[in-house]
Design a protein around this motif. Structure first.
Motif, short mmCIF file in Angstrom:
data_model
loop_
_atom_site.label_atom_id
_atom_site.label_comp_id
_atom_site.label_asym_id
_atom_site.label_seq_id
_atom_site.Cartn_x
_atom_site.Cartn_y
_atom_site.Cartn_z
N LYS A 53 1.00 -1.72 -0.29
CA LYS A 53 0.26 0.13 0.01
C LYS A 53 1.02 1.18 -0.14
O LYS A 53 0.65 2.17 -0.54
N LYS A 80 2.15 1.31 -3.61
CA LYS A 80 1.34 2.54 -3.86
C LYS A 80 0.92 3.37 -4.27
O LYS A 80 1.19 4.67 -5.35
N GLY A 134 3.31 5.15 -7.19
CA GLY A 134 2.25 4.29 -8.67
C GLY A 134 2.35 3.50 -8.49
O GLY A 134 1.71 2.34 -9.06
N SER A 156 1.34 -0.32 -8.12
CA SER A 156 0.72 -1.75 -8.12
C SER A 156 1.23 -2.93 -7.89
O SER A 156 2.29 -3.83 -8.65
N GLY A 215 1.29 -7.22 -7.40
CA GLY A 215 0.06 -8.00 -7.25
C GLY A 215 0.65 -9.28 -6.03
O GLY A 215 1.75 -9.46 -5.70
N TYR A 259 3.76 -1.45 -14.40
CA TYR A 259 2.92 -0.87 -12.85
C TYR A 259 2.13 -0.09 -12.01
O TYR A 259 2.33 -0.28 -11.30
N PHE A 260 1.89 0.45 -13.52
CA PHE A 260 1.16 2.19 -13.10
C PHE A 260 -0.71 1.37 -12.89
O PHE A 260 -0.48 -0.03 -13.98
N ASP A 261 -1.44 1.14 -12.50
CA ASP A 261 -2.96 0.92 -12.50
C ASP A 261 -3.64 2.71 -13.29
O ASP A 261 -2.57 3.34 -14.20
N MET A 262 -4.91 1.54 -13.85
CA MET A 262 -5.02 3.09 -15.09
C MET A 262 -5.18 4.42 -15.55
O MET A 262 -4.43 5.28 -15.79
N ASP A 263 -5.59 4.74 -14.12
CA ASP A 263 -5.99 5.98 -13.30
C ASP A 263 -4.00 6.67 -13.61
O ASP A 263 -4.26 8.53 -14.24
N ASP A 264 -3.28 6.47 -13.37
CA ASP A 264 -1.70 6.63 -12.96
C ASP A 264 -1.10 6.72 -14.41
O ASP A 264 -1.04 7.91 -14.99
N LYS A 265 -1.84 6.11 -15.12
CA LYS A 265 -1.72 5.78 -15.98
C LYS A 265 -2.03 6.92 -17.49
O LYS A 265 -1.40 7.91 -17.95
#
Ligand SMILES: C[S@@+](CC[C@H](N)C(=O)[O-])C[C@H]1O[C@@H](n2cnc3c(N)ncnc32)[C@H](O)[C@@H]1O
Length: 275
Positions: free
Chosen positions: A24, A27, A31, A33, A35, A225-231
């Motif tokens: 956490k 992240k 940023g 992520s 798994g 390594y980033f989620d869609m919003d950060d991308k």
């Protein structure tokens, strides 16, 4: 689902709650992520850190990462993935070589975002410098990464000879010095390569303060390594940091599909900012 790792063969007890709290923080800060499959990687890499701090438990370490600002860079340096290589995805450099052959004079500014230990920005320079010199183009490179350990290695510019073995003799002679004595088996980039590059620490998900615009941005194998919003947010900022028609180079498994409509796909993982 992972459960507590308390096997007697493990040096430290690493529980799921340790992993969850640490990922956490990764992240939120970078940023990144993380798994489920990274559970063991976290344990292995962070155990080293516990040992060097003389700590005996992950309870202590998690508290330290949460409350001691100075530990954050060490934590981040331990968990980033820095795989890179000279000449990685050579077709990107060939694309720019062809482009620069058609230009005369002026300047060309490139940003290598997520440059890791420097192989990417040095590859850019050794591919483009000969053409830039011929065409009278002033080449400048900004190379940034979040991880301060890899940036120090990048700045030093010392690599195993093996890392450059695929280059021809002329390229090796022109851009590298072969180590001797205690430096046997190593090479160092020559000052002419190093001098064109400014290395800086930069967190892509925080604010940026460097001068823009750039003619090209390399951000390869970073945003996986980033989620869609950060991308989406970062690609939008890249678009704003490029000249009209400027180029964005992504990693071999990355694309702008469903991420941004401000670019045209002009080659394999090569995008041009729309005019
Ligand atoms: C796999 S390496 C890619 C290196 C190089 N671009 C290449 O493709 O060979 C990913 C790099 O992204 C960096 N990175 C990860 N999160 C970052 C962030 N939030 N800001 C800046 N760099 C980051 C890591 O430290 C790592 O060096």
């Amino acid at each position: 689902m992972r459960s507590a790792n308390s096997s007697s063969s493990q040096e430290f007890i690493f529980k799921r709650e340790h992993f969850d709290q640490l990922r956490k923080i990764a992240k939120g800060y970078a940023g990144i992520s993380v798994g489920e499959e990274k559970f063991q990687m976290y344990y292995t890499r962070l155990s080293k850190r516990l040992r060097s701090l003389g700590m005996t438990s992950f309870d202590q370490y998690v508290e330290m990462v949460k409350h001691t600002e100075a530990e954050l860079p060490h934590f981040i340096n331990a968990i980033t993935t820095n795989v890179t290589a000279f000449g990685r995805e050579q077709h990107h450099f060939d694309f720019l070589k062809d482009l620069l052959k058609t230009r005369k004079g002026g300047s060309f500014a490139i940003w290598s975002a997520g440059c890791s230990s420097g192989e990417e920005p040095y590859s850019i320079v050794l591919n483009l410098l000969p053409i830039c010199q011929r065409q009278g183009i002033k080449l400048t490179i900004l190379a940034t990464d979040l991880d301060t350990d890899v940036l120090n290695r990048a700045s030093r510019g010392v690599y195993p000879l093996d890392a450059i073995k695929h280059y021809d003799l002329e390229t090796k002679r022109r851009f590298f010095l072969k180590g001797t004595g205690s430096q046997n088996g190593l090479c160092r980039v020559k000052p002419l390569l190093r001098e064109l590059i400014t290395f800086r620490q930069l967190n892509l998900i925080s604010s940026w303060s460097h001068p823009t615009p750039f003619d090209a941005i390399f951000c390869r194998n970073v945003m996986i390594y980033f989620d869609m919003d950060d991308k989406k947010r970062i690609i939008e900022r890249y678009a704003n940091s490029l000249v009209q028609g400027g180029f964005l180079f992504l990693g071999h498994s990355e694309s702008l599909h469903k991420v941004s409509e401000r670019f045209d796909n002009v080659g394999k993982t090569i995008y041009a900012k729309q005019q």
